[in-house]
Design a protein around this motif. Sequence first.
Motif, PDB file in Angstrom:
ATOM      1  N   LEU A  94       0.833  -1.205   0.000  1.00  0.00           N
ATOM      2  CA  LEU A  94       0.000   0.000   0.000  1.00  0.00           C
ATOM      3  C   LEU A  94       0.864   1.250   0.000  1.00  0.00           C
ATOM      4  O   LEU A  94       0.587   2.212  -0.723  1.00  0.00           O
ATOM      5  CB  LEU A  94      -0.924  -0.006   1.216  1.00  0.00           C
ATOM      6  CG  LEU A  94      -2.032  -1.065   1.213  1.00  0.00           C
ATOM      7  CD1 LEU A  94      -2.663  -1.179   2.593  1.00  0.00           C
ATOM      8  CD2 LEU A  94      -3.097  -0.732   0.169  1.00  0.00           C
ATOM      9  N   ARG A  95       1.929   1.261   0.793  1.00  0.00           N
ATOM     10  CA  ARG A  95       2.829   2.416   0.821  1.00  0.00           C
ATOM     11  C   ARG A  95       3.577   2.572  -0.498  1.00  0.00           C
ATOM     12  O   ARG A  95       3.936   3.680  -0.889  1.00  0.00           O
ATOM     13  CB  ARG A  95       3.825   2.284   1.977  1.00  0.00           C
ATOM     14  CG  ARG A  95       3.200   2.409   3.350  1.00  0.00           C
ATOM     15  CD  ARG A  95       4.271   2.547   4.425  1.00  0.00           C
ATOM     16  NE  ARG A  95       3.671   2.789   5.720  1.00  0.00           N
ATOM     17  CZ  ARG A  95       3.490   1.857   6.651  1.00  0.00           C
ATOM     18  NH1 ARG A  95       3.873   0.631   6.411  1.00  0.00           N
ATOM     19  NH2 ARG A  95       2.924   2.149   7.795  1.00  0.00           N
ATOM     20  N   ASN A  96       3.837   1.471  -1.183  1.00  0.00           N
ATOM     21  CA  ASN A  96       4.545   1.529  -2.456  1.00  0.00           C
ATOM     22  C   ASN A  96       3.637   1.867  -3.620  1.00  0.00           C
ATOM     23  O   ASN A  96       4.083   1.881  -4.768  1.00  0.00           O
ATOM     24  CB  ASN A  96       5.256   0.198  -2.729  1.00  0.00           C
ATOM     25  CG  ASN A  96       6.524   0.049  -1.908  1.00  0.00           C
ATOM     26  OD1 ASN A  96       7.062   1.028  -1.397  1.00  0.00           O
ATOM     27  ND2 ASN A  96       7.003  -1.175  -1.765  1.00  0.00           N
ATOM     28  N   GLY A  97       2.367   2.129  -3.352  1.00  0.00           N
ATOM     29  CA  GLY A  97       1.477   2.627  -4.380  1.00  0.00           C
ATOM     30  C   GLY A  97       0.473   1.652  -4.929  1.00  0.00           C
ATOM     31  O   GLY A  97      -0.349   2.019  -5.787  1.00  0.00           O
ATOM     32  N   LEU A  98       0.484   0.391  -4.488  1.00  0.00           N
ATOM     33  CA  LEU A  98      -0.543  -0.546  -4.931  1.00  0.00           C
ATOM     34  C   LEU A  98      -1.873  -0.211  -4.262  1.00  0.00           C
ATOM     35  O   LEU A  98      -1.907   0.121  -3.072  1.00  0.00           O
ATOM     36  CB  LEU A  98      -0.151  -1.983  -4.577  1.00  0.00           C
ATOM     37  CG  LEU A  98       0.992  -2.619  -5.377  1.00  0.00           C
ATOM     38  CD1 LEU A  98       1.316  -4.000  -4.823  1.00  0.00           C
ATOM     39  CD2 LEU A  98       0.640  -2.721  -6.848  1.00  0.00           C
ATOM     40  N   THR A  99      -2.950  -0.302  -5.008  1.00  0.00           N
ATOM     41  CA  THR A  99      -4.278  -0.086  -4.439  1.00  0.00           C
ATOM     42  C   THR A  99      -4.817  -1.416  -3.919  1.00  0.00           C
ATOM     43  O   THR A  99      -4.336  -2.493  -4.309  1.00  0.00           O
ATOM     44  CB  THR A  99      -5.234   0.463  -5.503  1.00  0.00           C
ATOM     45  OG1 THR A  99      -5.431  -0.537  -6.514  1.00  0.00           O
ATOM     46  CG2 THR A  99      -4.674   1.740  -6.134  1.00  0.00           C
TER      47      THR A  99
END
Length: 440
Positions: A396-401
């Motif tokens: 989530l922090r790395n940008g995955l939804t």
Amino acid sequence: MSETNADTLQYRVDGPEQAPVLILGPALGTTWHMWDRQVPELSRHWRVLRYDLPGHGGAPAHPATAVPELAARLLATADAVGADRFAYAGCSLGGAVGARIALDAPGRLTSLALISSAPRYATPDTWRQRGVVVRTNGLDPIARSTPERWFTPAFAAAQPAIVDWAVQMVRTTDPGCYIAACEALVAFDIREELGRIGVPTLVVAGAEDRVTPPADARALVAGIPDARLALVPDACHMAPVERPGEVTELLAGHFSAALPAGRLDAPAAVPVPAQVPARPHTAPATAAGRAPDAPPRGAAVAALTAGEHRRDHSGAAYDTGLRIRRDVLGDAHVDRVTEETDAFTGDFQDLLTRYAWGEVWARTGIDRRTRSVVTLTALTAGGHLEELASHTRAALRNGLTPEEIKEVLLHTAVYCGMPAANAAFAVARRVIREETAPRD
């Protein structure tokens, strides 16, 4: 309204063209209109420049993920209007921009005011989690929680129109630019640099502020050589909006005093309240809850306590690995692991930081989002559910939804087995609910 590009900021100017320049910086989620009540008085004596953060107030959505980048754009904007030197007042994130200019371009500032500001805002994990919430749910949850963060309950009850205005400001901000600003606050920490701020500085804090409480203001005053503290009573985080008269008087007095004699027929300086005494220092308890001078719990146990674990963590790979590990997994996770590390597990943690994070995760062949996809797949296949929870947060922090994480686990089910995917879905659902729930 100004014409802008990716190197400058949207701005407007009020006041006499030949007057000294005063720049007003906004808080995250606001527009230059947060200063509307200050401008009539300040623009009598100053050429007041107000700016919008990227994606705020209809400004072009050119995200800036670092405070120094915002500071550089503001300096380029000042250059565009011919402001070689200027006074600066900033609120919250706007204060961070001003402090960065004071550190990196001190010759540009004549004086500084930091309102509802801090040397470090909350914790990096706080801003990472807020970015996850916005990426997942949009800005509506953040907007709805704005009144309780920005205003005292009495003001919110008495001024519903202003509260609605504040909510709409946040709600209409570009989400990508808001997330980028959160990332900028993750990395902002000037606690060790405060002594280099060399301009006269006024620090203004709302006495009821829970976002940047008076303790943060005291830390700024303690670290900046020429700084004074003003506490505004009955004010929360948005002090310029909630107590406009008091804040205007404080700014006028501070900036007038910093001008050369005879340069401005300005109002007399407003007395600044004495600095609030710091709270008495209390020695922290140890992890085990014992007094600092309590005896050890036995030689065999003491030999493995974290307190006796000492290791030379020198080397570029370790430093890089620790930074990436904190970026991806979060400070709270890494701090907990570090606290639990002892003489038995220390060598393994050192290897993990240097090799997995300092070498493999540091490689540039694929980006962090892709690495998260690979990691989730591998952990699901191996049934490593505890690690899967940590890396779901990391994803989530790395940008995955959440939708993308679901797709990863669906794909994994085909190739790694339904039981493994079933367990992984349960873990991921729990973590996603925790991480995407709005927090104060």
